[in-house]
Scaffold this motif. Sequence first.
Motif, PDB file in Angstrom:
ATOM      1  N   HIS A 158       0.834  -1.208   0.000  1.00  0.00           N
ATOM      2  CA  HIS A 158       0.000   0.000   0.000  1.00  0.00           C
ATOM      3  C   HIS A 158       0.862   1.247   0.000  1.00  0.00           C
ATOM      4  O   HIS A 158       2.002   1.222   0.461  1.00  0.00           O
ATOM      5  CB  HIS A 158      -0.868   0.047   1.271  1.00  0.00           C
ATOM      6  CG  HIS A 158      -1.736  -1.154   1.448  1.00  0.00           C
ATOM      7  ND1 HIS A 158      -3.063  -1.174   1.116  1.00  0.00           N
ATOM      8  CD2 HIS A 158      -1.451  -2.399   1.894  1.00  0.00           C
ATOM      9  CE1 HIS A 158      -3.559  -2.375   1.365  1.00  0.00           C
ATOM     10  NE2 HIS A 158      -2.603  -3.139   1.840  1.00  0.00           N
ATOM     11  N   LEU A 159       0.295   2.340  -0.512  1.00  0.00           N
ATOM     12  CA  LEU A 159       0.908   3.651  -0.329  1.00  0.00           C
ATOM     13  C   LEU A 159       0.125   4.362   0.775  1.00  0.00           C
ATOM     14  O   LEU A 159      -1.104   4.322   0.780  1.00  0.00           O
ATOM     15  CB  LEU A 159       0.815   4.478  -1.611  1.00  0.00           C
ATOM     16  CG  LEU A 159       1.724   4.055  -2.770  1.00  0.00           C
ATOM     17  CD1 LEU A 159       1.414   4.892  -3.993  1.00  0.00           C
ATOM     18  CD2 LEU A 159       3.182   4.203  -2.407  1.00  0.00           C
ATOM     19  N   TRP A 160       0.842   4.999   1.690  1.00  0.00           N
ATOM     20  CA  TRP A 160       0.172   5.773   2.737  1.00  0.00           C
ATOM     21  C   TRP A 160       0.166   7.223   2.271  1.00  0.00           C
ATOM     22  O   TRP A 160       1.204   7.851   2.208  1.00  0.00           O
ATOM     23  CB  TRP A 160       0.935   5.615   4.043  1.00  0.00           C
ATOM     24  CG  TRP A 160       0.496   6.530   5.144  1.00  0.00           C
ATOM     25  CD1 TRP A 160       1.173   7.628   5.576  1.00  0.00           C
ATOM     26  CD2 TRP A 160      -0.670   6.424   5.954  1.00  0.00           C
ATOM     27  NE1 TRP A 160       0.490   8.210   6.610  1.00  0.00           N
ATOM     28  CE2 TRP A 160      -0.647   7.501   6.861  1.00  0.00           C
ATOM     29  CE3 TRP A 160      -1.739   5.530   5.999  1.00  0.00           C
ATOM     30  CZ2 TRP A 160      -1.643   7.713   7.807  1.00  0.00           C
ATOM     31  CZ3 TRP A 160      -2.733   5.727   6.937  1.00  0.00           C
ATOM     32  CH2 TRP A 160      -2.692   6.821   7.831  1.00  0.00           C
ATOM     33  N   ALA A 161      -1.028   7.708   1.905  1.00  0.00           N
ATOM     34  CA  ALA A 161      -1.094   9.058   1.373  1.00  0.00           C
ATOM     35  C   ALA A 161      -2.367   9.717   1.856  1.00  0.00           C
ATOM     36  O   ALA A 161      -3.437   9.102   1.834  1.00  0.00           O
ATOM     37  CB  ALA A 161      -1.083   9.014  -0.149  1.00  0.00           C
ATOM     38  N   GLY A 162      -2.274  10.956   2.285  1.00  0.00           N
ATOM     39  CA  GLY A 162      -3.459  11.676   2.740  1.00  0.00           C
ATOM     40  C   GLY A 162      -4.159  10.951   3.872  1.00  0.00           C
ATOM     41  O   GLY A 162      -5.384  10.852   3.905  1.00  0.00           O
ATOM     42  N   HIS A 166      -3.629   3.193   0.284  1.00  0.00           N
ATOM     43  CA  HIS A 166      -4.089   2.908  -1.087  1.00  0.00           C
ATOM     44  C   HIS A 166      -3.360   1.671  -1.574  1.00  0.00           C
ATOM     45  O   HIS A 166      -2.137   1.676  -1.688  1.00  0.00           O
ATOM     46  CB  HIS A 166      -3.774   4.089  -2.005  1.00  0.00           C
ATOM     47  CG  HIS A 166      -4.340   5.388  -1.518  1.00  0.00           C
ATOM     48  ND1 HIS A 166      -5.596   5.807  -1.857  1.00  0.00           N
ATOM     49  CD2 HIS A 166      -3.818   6.327  -0.691  1.00  0.00           C
ATOM     50  CE1 HIS A 166      -5.828   6.979  -1.256  1.00  0.00           C
ATOM     51  NE2 HIS A 166      -4.757   7.314  -0.556  1.00  0.00           N
ATOM     52  N   LYS A 167      -4.103   0.630  -1.872  1.00  0.00           N
ATOM     53  CA  LYS A 167      -3.464  -0.630  -2.271  1.00  0.00           C
ATOM     54  C   LYS A 167      -2.886  -0.493  -3.679  1.00  0.00           C
ATOM     55  O   LYS A 167      -3.581  -0.053  -4.597  1.00  0.00           O
ATOM     56  CB  LYS A 167      -4.494  -1.757  -2.233  1.00  0.00           C
ATOM     57  CG  LYS A 167      -3.868  -3.113  -2.511  1.00  0.00           C
ATOM     58  CD  LYS A 167      -4.891  -4.224  -2.477  1.00  0.00           C
ATOM     59  CE  LYS A 167      -5.452  -4.434  -1.087  1.00  0.00           C
ATOM     60  NZ  LYS A 167      -6.480  -5.487  -1.088  1.00  0.00           N
ATOM     61  N   TYR A 180      -2.520   3.690  -7.381  1.00  0.00           N
ATOM     62  CA  TYR A 180      -1.458   4.701  -7.471  1.00  0.00           C
ATOM     63  C   TYR A 180      -2.055   6.071  -7.784  1.00  0.00           C
ATOM     64  O   TYR A 180      -1.706   7.082  -7.195  1.00  0.00           O
ATOM     65  CB  TYR A 180      -0.458   4.290  -8.561  1.00  0.00           C
ATOM     66  CG  TYR A 180       0.681   5.254  -8.720  1.00  0.00           C
ATOM     67  CD1 TYR A 180       1.782   5.175  -7.855  1.00  0.00           C
ATOM     68  CD2 TYR A 180       0.671   6.243  -9.690  1.00  0.00           C
ATOM     69  CE1 TYR A 180       2.838   6.060  -7.981  1.00  0.00           C
ATOM     70  CE2 TYR A 180       1.726   7.131  -9.810  1.00  0.00           C
ATOM     71  CZ  TYR A 180       2.800   7.033  -8.955  1.00  0.00           C
ATOM     72  OH  TYR A 180       3.845   7.913  -9.064  1.00  0.00           O
ATOM     73  N   ALA A 181      -3.018   6.076  -8.732  1.00  0.00           N
ATOM     74  CA  ALA A 181      -3.640   7.346  -9.123  1.00  0.00           C
ATOM     75  C   ALA A 181      -4.386   7.946  -7.937  1.00  0.00           C
ATOM     76  O   ALA A 181      -4.322   9.156  -7.682  1.00  0.00           O
ATOM     77  CB  ALA A 181      -4.588   7.110 -10.284  1.00  0.00           C
ATOM     78  N   ALA A 182      -5.101   7.089  -7.182  1.00  0.00           N
ATOM     79  CA  ALA A 182      -5.855   7.575  -6.025  1.00  0.00           C
ATOM     80  C   ALA A 182      -4.905   8.198  -5.010  1.00  0.00           C
ATOM     81  O   ALA A 182      -5.189   9.257  -4.435  1.00  0.00           O
ATOM     82  CB  ALA A 182      -6.624   6.426  -5.395  1.00  0.00           C
ATOM     83  N   ALA A 183      -3.748   7.553  -4.815  1.00  0.00           N
ATOM     84  CA  ALA A 183      -2.777   8.065  -3.856  1.00  0.00           C
ATOM     85  C   ALA A 183      -2.246   9.420  -4.325  1.00  0.00           C
ATOM     86  O   ALA A 183      -2.112  10.360  -3.525  1.00  0.00           O
ATOM     87  CB  ALA A 183      -1.634   7.084  -3.682  1.00  0.00           C
TER      88      ALA A 183
END
Length: 994
Positions: A158-162, A166-167, A180-183
Amino acid sequence: TSAGKTVCAEYAVALAKKHCTRAIYTSPIKALSNQKYRDFRSKFGEDVGLITGDMQIGADGSCLIMTTEILRSMLYRGADLIRDIEWVIFDEVHYINDSERGVVWEEVIIMLPEYVNMIFLSATTPNTIEFSEWIGRTKRKPVHVIRTNYRPVPLSHHLWAGHKMHKIMEGKQGFDSKGYAAASKALLPASARAKVDAKSNKGGSKANTTTGKQSSVPGKPASGSKLTSWQQQGTKQDWISLTRHLEKEGLMPTVTFSFSKKKCEEIANQLRSLDLNTAAERNLVQSFAIQTVARLSPKDQILPQVVNTVEMVKRGVGVHHGGLLPILKEMVEILFSRNLIKILFATETFAMGVNMPARSVVFNAIRKHDGVQFRELQPGEYVQMAGRAGRRGLDTVGTVVLCCFGDHPPPQTMLKNMLTGSSTKLQSQFRLTYTMILNLLRVEDMSVEGMIKRSFSEFATQRALTNNEYPKLLTRGTKTLAKLDEEFKHDVDSRIGAEDIEEYYASSSNVLSSAKELLCYILSSGGTGGGALVAGRLVLVTSARKHGYVRAPAVVLKPPTPSSNISSASSNESDGIVCIVLLPQSYTSVKDKEGEPVLGDLNYVGLQKDRFYVIHELSLDEILLVSDKKCKIDSNVLLKEKSSSMSIRRGALGNPFAGARSMQRREADDPFAGMNARGKKNDDTSRNKPSVSQETQVVDDVVTFLMNSEETELQTGLGVLDLRDCAKNMHQGNSAVEFGAAYARYEQNITLLRHFRSHYHPILEIHYKVVDRREILRSRVRTLRKLLSNESLQLFPDFLQRKALLQTLGYVDENDTVCLKGRVACEVNTCEGLIVTEMVFGGLLSELEPTEIVAALSALIFQEKTDEEFDSELPERLVASCNGMKAIALDLGQRQKDHGLPVDPLEYCATSLKMGLVHVVYEWACGVPFSSICELTDVQEGSIVRCITRLDELCREVRNCARVVGNPTLYRKMEMASEAIKRDIVFASSLYVS
């Protein structure tokens, strides 16, 4: 990772126990050894021993745990223990890739005796098969490869963003760009996000393309360029919210990887306000921490690091890196494995050396400094660290979180490569060290060459040699050569008038090669080489093996084709100079099958004036001499259909395939076809041709000219064409001088050639062929022998240079016997042995006190960069001896350079000696408490302790050196030195062990 590799190891240990033999378990890191010792003790009971540099426990157990270096020195010493070994287990064998220590694994694998079985464990090696092949070849045993290509507990990334996760990838599926785009979108400032949403409502599908492209908008101050903004570090608030999130989602215990010791401490300190443990857990931690700290002396119990760590672990937060005191590191590991530390901040060594999985793994950054420069993580490193997530039997899935604190996530291509790329291949880091050379010269069963030959780096070449059956070819070649030599000696009587044929052959080869060199240069500009090889030029040619004539006169019919000189690589095949050659008198015609070449074809053989002639295509290395004579010639008659295809080829130089056709045509008439298609009677030729008389006339002229030339050569010698005139307009730079010199050599060789009796022998070609065959075979045998000998080994020159250096310094005598100095150097394994030996023999250590000796030796052990100014408080003797060590190192560096090794004296001195802890160690040996020492330097506590423990090992090695030399005072001094540093916190016993 987590696929159950250890089962194989445990089975081997159990077998060894049953058979009353030994199993050795080697690990790359001391911490790992201690931990394995604890695991195995609980599984196999009392019968487990541990041998490290500074202690031995249960050294007669049936399972011994040690680092690879210790096993290596046992093998070199020929320890008795080796006889009892049945199994050796190499854990984390991908350490072979380590540039510093990788070579140790190779040495051990190569030197282990035949009766020892081996098990290799690793979680990240893509080229298993190649590695196993090497082991199988080296040990002459079948290798069984057991692979698991997936994780029993899958990972989700996952990316930790905002403040959300986000997987971007799950299990075996591919990279998910939606996540990735959501992140990317979540990271944008609010105003930019609103714009994006507005756009997506209007343009529908446009949203994805614009998200990543938005640069900073007035909503938030710009943070560096887009390229680096993803590298931003998180604030205190970021970390607290991430930790809370992990706790809420039930993702504890978590390991957070950060690539600097400072950063680990910093983030852990930001979480001061959090408490992740329940009251019951806190009590457990409290009691364990009290027990641990009780092992330290009262002074050491109040060290800031100790107090800090104990306070932190109570709240379920831990730190783990090389700068921690070993005992605290162990305390943290044990608490973490008992699930009492909920979030652990660790450096990369935790993934390498600690077998403690967690539920989730967080990456604070994905760039690290690898000792040379900052770079992104390689896929293999990422796998190794991310692999800590997901405990088998406890979790269904392991979670990996990559933190993004900037305005942009890391570039997508980079992430994709890191998550899905293949891990680093095992590559040999084999190199020769002086200790290795000296040790191998001492042991009987293995030579240095043998070691190089068996190393993983030479494996591919050695395998290719046997696969091509070179050894068989060599034996066959050698036999045939011996037979030919025998026959040649035997037939000496038949060679009257050609006794000097062998010398003649050698001289002839010289002429041929120098002529080729000159002609290649002249023809490199295309055309006929300034008129050297125009149609009608008279040349002497030698092609004994292919066509059976020697120094035969020939006239050029068609100059070399321009295309052949463009690519010099292929020039050997297509130098295409077509000549009409006068065959020797010994030539007899053979009637042969139909469909033979006719006049005007290549390989056509005709008879005129009782001499056979042939039209052949020759390459440049068959031209012996270019004469100054020309013959008027109508080449169209002598060379027919070829010319038409030639014109096509010349016209279509632009089209690369146009040439291919005529080449094909030329391949079709195999040069050997000329050997069989002999003997066309004169009347045969005239049958198919219209104007016979004209043709006969042309042929007659040429043959007469050729016969006269042959006569001239044998009587007075033909005039040689001055190639310097041909090459006049081509020279650039000083090539004119070089060409002149080459031409002078060529003229000299021709004069020499004409001095031999053989040159005038009527049937020279027959004798020449015999020698030619022998010599070609001889050169092939020589090439094979070189390929299969030690000289073809890549490291062989390096070995010779190092051995020469050792001889100069007096470590080895001229018979390669190891002298006293060499035996002393063999005792030292922890650091650069040559420097220590020179210090012992130079008497540097004799005039120092024990405390000063340890301080001086610390320079050889310590590895980190610090400023190296000596304090005024240090005794002068110590400063002087440190400078003496520098002088020794510089001298050794210079000598290595003089022997041709790629060593820079200054750099060698700087890498071998780091004076950063000299003062610290001196004070410690004098009895100053640890807390005051730490104030002397900014080096972290853990590094100081590690340096001092390794120093103890070095002291023992130097003590052994003193014993070998027979210096009792130094021996006693070293024992005292060892005693002086063995106290308190530095030598507090490991929690795993006692």
